[in-house]
Write an enzyme that holds these catalytic residues in place. Structure first.
Site, PDB file in Angstrom:
ATOM      1  N   LYS A 137       0.873  -1.223   0.166  1.00  0.00           N
ATOM      2  CA  LYS A 137      -0.038  -0.107   0.053  1.00  0.00           C
ATOM      3  C   LYS A 137       0.860   1.202  -0.068  1.00  0.00           C
ATOM      4  CE  LYS A 137      -4.076  -1.861   0.105  1.00  0.00           C
ATOM      5  NZ  LYS A 137      -3.844  -3.188  -0.287  1.00  0.00           N
TER       6      LYS A 137
HETATM    7  C1  LIG Z   1     -10.058  -2.667  -1.595  1.00  0.00           C
HETATM    8  C2  LIG Z   1      -9.455  -3.187  -0.179  1.00  0.00           C
HETATM    9  N1  LIG Z   1     -10.123  -3.287   0.524  1.00  0.00           N
HETATM   10  C3  LIG Z   1      -9.472  -4.219   1.744  1.00  0.00           C
HETATM   11  C4  LIG Z   1      -8.489  -4.568   1.549  1.00  0.00           C
HETATM   12  C5  LIG Z   1      -7.842  -5.388   2.873  1.00  0.00           C
HETATM   13  O1  LIG Z   1      -6.859  -4.646   3.557  1.00  0.00           O
HETATM   14  P1  LIG Z   1      -5.678  -5.281   4.659  1.00  0.00           P
HETATM   15  O2  LIG Z   1      -4.789  -6.444   3.800  1.00  0.00           O
HETATM   16  O3  LIG Z   1      -4.976  -4.443   5.342  1.00  0.00           O
HETATM   17  O4  LIG Z   1      -6.696  -6.123   5.580  1.00  0.00           O
HETATM   18  C6  LIG Z   1      -7.520  -4.273   0.463  1.00  0.00           C
HETATM   19  C7  LIG Z   1      -6.078  -5.148   0.580  1.00  0.00           C
HETATM   20  O5  LIG Z   1      -5.706  -5.497  -0.275  1.00  0.00           O
HETATM   21  C8  LIG Z   1      -7.996  -3.753  -0.561  1.00  0.00           C
HETATM   22  O6  LIG Z   1      -7.320  -3.719  -1.433  1.00  0.00           O
END
Ligand SMILES: Cc1ncc(COP(=O)(O)O)c(C=O)c1O
Length: 391
Positions: free
Chosen positions: A190
């Site tokens: 990210k």
């Molecule tokens: C659009 C979206 N929502 C939620 C997430 C979930 O994030 P995390 O990996 O921090 O739980 C991601 C992660 O890739 C994402 O791209």
């Protein structure tokens, strides 16, 4: 482009880690306070300041998935309520709805912006709808004016999935501040990374306080406040919560990543412009220009590769790039392409045709601030040669 085996593999989404965060992690290790403590508190304060919020309006957690889950539990939506989201998202957006005991409903995207189409959201509202979960896809802001208007009319909670949207703004207002909750990700690929990590933000400090308690077993005090130098403090369990707290080890990385958020954004913006110019003459789909008065977070640079236009199918393109030692991503096959959702909800990809088409043709090219000018040139040369059939 014939023999690329000697070239290093360009890992998709590789983060730019600098000495400051390495030193901070080492300092954290030496302090021997690894769990939730002073570095998490500092990261929260600094993230709040970046978002123009007070520290009580944010809560650090160990992923965006956790942030989404806890937000929906904190919002006290009655079990079985429907939450409308986009089919063009990571499965976490939908799984969090399910884990909160709620029912996901999908509304199709606008094929140009690839974000939720407010008209499709309006059409998906039923008497059981209680929330909308928009995803600022790739870092491009959703039409929050239209979505919040719908939410107001129908009395819906809005939970913004800001996993791609740390820098995203509309009219100078940050993504995450339009809804009741904004949920951010600091996953390794990210725009700000902590390895794994997330943040919940919201205007209502009581809701954020509840989310914070829910994120640590439902306990009224975290370890720093139990075992700190003020003497042992008893805690009370006030809810059946989750184990979603962020560690100081993670915050140690995030503090210094956040300090460089603007610099990294500028570098990605530059790479984005280079790609736009370099690919303007190719028969691929390119991202729509950012809307006026908005800031795009430039999290993903996605192109559309379709056999009819390009003479090569998307998956063949992925393989060819891999042979040229360039890592790519797919964000995302639409959610209803996956068997679990088909079996549980009877969904079929064809039911949301814009998301289906986007998901079947999309390719994310590397966009990390870690890319050197030479790396960017390699990506451009490889993409052009594969599309033009000279690979
Ligand atoms: C659009 C979206 N929502 C939620 C997430 C979930 O994030 P995390 O990996 O921090 O739980 C991601 C992660 O890739 C994402 O791209």
């Amino acid at each position: 482009m014939s023999d690329s085996t000697e070239l290093p593999f360009l890992i998709f989404g590789s983060p730019l880690i600098e000495e400051a965060e390495i030193d901070e992690v080492v300092a954290c290790m030496r302090s021997a306070w690894l769990g939730t403590g002073p570095r998490v508190a500092r990261f929260e304060r600094e993230f709040a300041a970046y978002q123009g919020l007070r520290a009580e309006q944010v809560a650090a957690v160990n992923s965006c998935t956790a942030a989404l889950h806890v937000s929906m539990v904190a919002a006290k939506l009655e079990p079985g309520s429907e939450v409308i989201t986009t089919p063009l998202t990571f499965c976490a957006s939908v799984n969090a709805i399910i884990h909160a005991g709620l029912t996901p409903r999908l509304a199709d995207i606008d094929p140009r912006t690839q974000n939720l189409d407010p008209a499709a959201v309006a059409a998906a509202i039923t008497p059981r709808t209680r929330a909308i979960l928009p995803v600022h896809f790739a870092g491009r802001p959703c039409d929050m004016a239209a979505l919040t208007a719908l939410a107001q009319t129908h009395g819906l909670t809005v939970i913004e999935d800001c996993a791609h949207a740390i820098e995203t703004e509309i009219d100078g207002r940050k993504a995450g501040s339009f809804g009741d909750f904004g949920c951010f990700s600091f996953y390794a690929t990210k725009n700000v990374v902590t390895g794994e990590g997330g943040m919940i933000v919201g205007r209502d400090t009581a809701l954020i306080a509840r989310a914070r308690v829910l994120a640590l077993h439902g306990m009224s005090k975290d370890a720093w406040h139990r075992f700190g130098d003020k003497g042992y403090k008893h805690y009370q369990v006030v809810e059946a919560g989750f184990k979603y707290n962020m560690m100081d080890l993670q915050a140690a990385i995030g503090i210094h990543q956040l300090a460089r958020v603007k610099k990294n954004w500028q570098r990605r913006a530059q790479i984005w412009q280079q790609y736009m110019q370099a690919f303007a003459d190719l028969p691929i789909g390119l991202p729509a220009a950012p809307a006026p008065h908005t800031r795009h977070a430039y999290h993903l640079f996605t192109i559309q590769v379709e056999r009819e236009a390009c003479g090569i199918a998307r998956d063949e393109f992925l393989d060819a790039m891999n042979r040229l030692r360039i890592g790519t991503g797919v964000h995302y096959l639409s959610v209803p392409e996956h068997p679990y959702y088909q079996e549980r909800f009877g969904w079929r990809a064809e039911m949301w045709p814009h998301a289906m088409r986007a998901g079947r043709g999309t390719v994310s090219l590397p966009l990390s601030p870690k890319l050197s000018d030479g790396d960017v040139e390699r990506v451009i040369a490889a993409t052009r040669s594969v599309i033009l059939g000279r690979h």
